[in-house]
Design a protein around this motif. Sequence first.
Motif, mmCIF file in Angstrom:
data_model
loop_
_atom_site.group_PDB
_atom_site.id
_atom_site.type_symbol
_atom_site.label_atom_id
_atom_site.label_comp_id
_atom_site.label_asym_id
_atom_site.label_seq_id
_atom_site.Cartn_x
_atom_site.Cartn_y
_atom_site.Cartn_z
ATOM 1 N N LYS A 29 1.056 -1.086 -0.024
ATOM 2 C CA LYS A 29 0.175 0.014 0.023
ATOM 3 C C LYS A 29 0.719 1.204 -0.057
ATOM 4 N N VAL A 30 0.560 2.104 -0.878
ATOM 5 C CA VAL A 30 1.200 3.423 -1.055
ATOM 6 C C VAL A 30 0.169 4.601 -0.710
ATOM 7 N N MET A 31 0.608 5.294 0.515
ATOM 8 C CA MET A 31 -0.244 6.576 0.928
ATOM 9 C C MET A 31 0.502 7.887 0.839
ATOM 10 N N ASP A 32 -0.385 8.685 0.086
ATOM 11 C CA ASP A 32 0.270 10.094 -0.224
ATOM 12 C C ASP A 32 -0.898 11.265 0.055
ATOM 13 N N THR A 33 -0.421 11.572 1.189
ATOM 14 C CA THR A 33 -1.774 12.779 1.783
ATOM 15 C C THR A 33 -1.052 14.159 1.628
#
Length: 116
Positions: free
Chosen positions: A29-33
């Motif tokens: 999973k890649v998260m970019d917020t």
Amino acid sequence: MDGATVPLSHNWSAKEWDWPLQHDDGSVKVMDTPEDFGVQLDCQFFSPKELEVRVAGDQLVVHGRHHMSSGASGIEFDREVHRSYKLPSDVDTKTLKSHFNKKGVLTIVANKKRGF
């Protein structure tokens, strides 16, 4: 921090080996917020000493290498995984942290730079 290894904290215990880090089974999973950037990887069949997390230029690099020897039969094998992720330009690499939990999930997170 470019090229430096990121310290890895953990509470790990091994069970058995299987091919890790498959991208199509929900284990990456890649998260970019707006606040942070992160990657979670299923690395349950590596030990913490077999994993390396580092920054190389604008890439977050995860490398795992597992060596196994059967002893008397003389059979040996290595399994190796290499993943790299382009870091957004607003990631503060000085805040990069990684943690390996008991279930074998490697979580890597970094804050975004303010006012970028």
